[in-house]
Write an enzyme that holds these catalytic residues in place. Sequence first.
Site, PDB file in Angstrom:
ATOM      1  N   ARG A   1       0.795  -1.371   0.135  1.00 23.75           N
ATOM      2  CA  ARG A   1       0.152  -0.100  -0.144  1.00 23.75           C
ATOM      3  C   ARG A   1       0.692   1.335  -0.142  1.00 23.75           C
ATOM      4  O   ARG A   1       1.866   1.264   0.630  1.00 23.75           O
ATOM      5  CB  ARG A   1      -0.968  -0.238   1.227  1.00 23.75           C
ATOM      6  CG  ARG A   1      -1.849  -1.184   1.252  1.00 23.75           C
ATOM      7  CD  ARG A   1      -2.836  -1.055   2.324  1.00 23.75           C
ATOM      8  NE  ARG A   1      -3.913  -1.993   2.436  1.00 23.75           N
ATOM      9  CZ  ARG A   1      -3.552  -3.158   3.034  1.00 23.75           C
ATOM     10  NH1 ARG A   1      -2.454  -3.713   3.377  1.00 23.75           N
ATOM     11  NH2 ARG A   1      -4.660  -4.419   2.733  1.00 23.75           N
TER      12      ARG A   1
ATOM     13  N   LYS B   1      -2.866  -2.654   7.740  1.00 29.70           N
ATOM     14  CA  LYS B   1      -4.223  -2.340   7.678  1.00 29.70           C
ATOM     15  C   LYS B   1      -4.953  -3.286   8.805  1.00 29.70           C
ATOM     16  O   LYS B   1      -5.830  -2.935   9.493  1.00 29.70           O
ATOM     17  CB  LYS B   1      -4.679  -2.470   6.325  1.00 29.70           C
ATOM     18  CG  LYS B   1      -6.268  -2.104   6.424  1.00 29.70           C
ATOM     19  CD  LYS B   1      -7.001  -2.105   4.841  1.00 29.70           C
ATOM     20  CE  LYS B   1      -8.291  -1.667   4.738  1.00 29.70           C
ATOM     21  NZ  LYS B   1      -8.690  -1.611   3.380  1.00 29.70           N
TER      22      LYS B   1
ATOM     23  N   HIS C   1      -2.825   3.413  -5.422  1.00 32.70           N
ATOM     24  CA  HIS C   1      -3.277   2.362  -4.651  1.00 32.70           C
ATOM     25  C   HIS C   1      -3.812   1.253  -5.810  1.00 32.70           C
ATOM     26  O   HIS C   1      -3.983  -0.046  -5.873  1.00 32.70           O
ATOM     27  CB  HIS C   1      -4.776   2.664  -3.944  1.00 32.70           C
ATOM     28  CG  HIS C   1      -5.078   1.442  -3.197  1.00 32.70           C
ATOM     29  ND1 HIS C   1      -4.429   1.219  -1.809  1.00 32.70           N
ATOM     30  CD2 HIS C   1      -6.002   0.303  -3.000  1.00 32.70           C
ATOM     31  CE1 HIS C   1      -4.930   0.075  -1.222  1.00 32.70           C
ATOM     32  NE2 HIS C   1      -5.967  -0.500  -2.022  1.00 32.70           N
TER      33      HIS C   1
ATOM     34  N   ARG D   1      -1.847  -2.256  -6.722  1.00 30.79           N
ATOM     35  CA  ARG D   1      -2.444  -3.660  -6.107  1.00 30.79           C
ATOM     36  C   ARG D   1      -3.302  -4.169  -6.731  1.00 30.79           C
ATOM     37  O   ARG D   1      -3.141  -5.358  -7.314  1.00 30.79           O
ATOM     38  CB  ARG D   1      -2.574  -3.351  -4.620  1.00 30.79           C
ATOM     39  CG  ARG D   1      -1.588  -3.070  -3.817  1.00 30.79           C
ATOM     40  CD  ARG D   1      -2.057  -2.270  -2.451  1.00 30.79           C
ATOM     41  NE  ARG D   1      -2.799  -3.267  -1.631  1.00 30.79           N
ATOM     42  CZ  ARG D   1      -2.576  -4.274  -0.902  1.00 30.79           C
ATOM     43  NH1 ARG D   1      -1.390  -4.440  -0.721  1.00 30.79           N
ATOM     44  NH2 ARG D   1      -3.507  -5.067  -0.216  1.00 30.79           N
TER      45      ARG D   1
ATOM     46  N   HIS E   1      -3.990  -9.943   2.116  1.00 29.11           N
ATOM     47  CA  HIS E   1      -5.688  -9.782   2.163  1.00 29.11           C
ATOM     48  C   HIS E   1      -6.168 -10.954   3.136  1.00 29.11           C
ATOM     49  O   HIS E   1      -5.601 -11.853   3.215  1.00 29.11           O
ATOM     50  CB  HIS E   1      -6.269  -9.950   0.825  1.00 29.11           C
ATOM     51  CG  HIS E   1      -6.415  -8.829   0.256  1.00 29.11           C
ATOM     52  ND1 HIS E   1      -6.484  -8.896  -1.533  1.00 29.11           N
ATOM     53  CD2 HIS E   1      -6.116  -7.342   0.266  1.00 29.11           C
ATOM     54  CE1 HIS E   1      -6.412  -7.762  -1.908  1.00 29.11           C
ATOM     55  NE2 HIS E   1      -6.084  -6.835  -0.947  1.00 29.11           N
TER      56      HIS E   1
ATOM     57  N   TYR F   1      -8.058 -22.125   9.672  1.00 23.88           N
ATOM     58  CA  TYR F   1      -7.337 -23.161   9.551  1.00 23.88           C
ATOM     59  C   TYR F   1      -6.259 -23.035   8.649  1.00 23.88           C
ATOM     60  O   TYR F   1      -4.958 -23.436   8.906  1.00 23.88           O
ATOM     61  CB  TYR F   1      -8.164 -24.476   9.076  1.00 23.88           C
ATOM     62  CG  TYR F   1      -9.200 -24.935  10.306  1.00 23.88           C
ATOM     63  CD1 TYR F   1      -8.598 -25.533  11.140  1.00 23.88           C
ATOM     64  CD2 TYR F   1     -10.395 -24.597   9.921  1.00 23.88           C
ATOM     65  CE1 TYR F   1      -9.544 -26.198  12.055  1.00 23.88           C
ATOM     66  CE2 TYR F   1     -11.195 -25.085  11.192  1.00 23.88           C
ATOM     67  CZ  TYR F   1     -10.960 -25.699  12.007  1.00 23.88           C
ATOM     68  OH  TYR F   1     -11.826 -26.371  13.034  1.00 23.88           O
TER      69      TYR F   1
END
Length: 423
Positions: A260, A287, A349, A352, A375, A385
């Site tokens: 970012r 973030k 931005h 990305r 993410h 998991y």
Amino acid sequence: MLTDTQCRSAKPRAKTYKLTDSNGLYLEVKPNGTKAWRYRFKLGSGDDAKEGLFAIGDYGSAPAGETPDQAVMRRRGGCLTLAEAREERAKARALVVQGINPAHQRQLDRIRRQQESVTTFEGVAREWITLRTWTAQTKARRLDMLERVVFPKIGALPIRSVQPAHVLDILQQTAEKNGPTVAAEAKRTMSCVFELAVSTLRADTDPVYPVRRALAANKTQHKRPLKAEEIGKLLRDLDGYQRNVQTVAAFRLMWWTLRRPNEVACAQWAEIDLEAATWCIPAERMKMRKAHTVPLPRQAVDLLRTLHALTGRHLHVFPHRDDMRQPMTDAALRQALKSLGWAGTYSPHATRTTGSTRLNEMGFPADWIERQLAHTDPNTVRRTYNHADYLADRVTMMQQWADYLDALQAGAKIVPIRQGQTG
């Protein structure tokens, strides 16, 4: 029962005496001439009943020609006529019936009014910002918005006194002067501040809610991913941007790592291991508030070694031009794009978005790409998991990505195919 004439003509005596009205109300006449209203009551019933005395105020007659506003001020000063004393007695009796001592209730009301007078919107808003788990830069940006468009209007008001009309005025003027995006941010922020105030009993309602739809919905417009030829042209244009070497270096690091803009702008030398070719961003700067390890392709390591000779003595990789103790701002990236004529086509931005799109086209597994972008998996069960970092795989992927960018900058026409086979 007393008459106003009796109250007015009562003379002081050597000792205090009282003139009884009804239902516990009486006028106490003191030797110094003061006439005070008193209400005697019993709280509870039977043997547990306790007597109490409530001081209502002093006796006074209403002056001829008194206006309603003047009457309010007189009563606030504790000077009440017979009729007004009876009204206050009725209110006190209603509290007694509920088992509430009117003297205690008045003290509580006084404390509440004092708290309301010092609990301003600005005070609660600043408290709300400190409670956020944002980066210092994000907090500073949000506070700047409040100081520019909200505090001048309602900052000094007791938060409980802010009305929907105040909020609507702020939203309308902000939309007109600063645009719908800033107005939408102001609306969200004010609502969050009132949510904190309500939950801490400093406000009763959120006055933003009744006017939340007063302005047209602000639709966020995300920049599209750049095409391959556009990526090449942007990188070539950056080569010709001689105004600031640091800004160009930040752009390149952003493209090579897909981080970012604010993460790149605030990068610190202590986070970077050039020997291991990794960049470990701490949780407080991420973030999602989770530490993230970023593999550095060969091109990024070479650039950072060169840059270390220039800024290595400072905390930040890209120190601020005017205050070297602070990081550069990501506004410098947007300014560069504006100067290069890319402002309407591409935003920092969108790097990305472009990277994710092209890496998927190159055939890399979605798990690797999403982990590189840090993410969060939308599947809550899978997120619980799957804690794989895919670092070794991402090292390979990001080196191929950097090589792909070099080829585009050189003008090659590349059609991405399966991973490891770009050319």
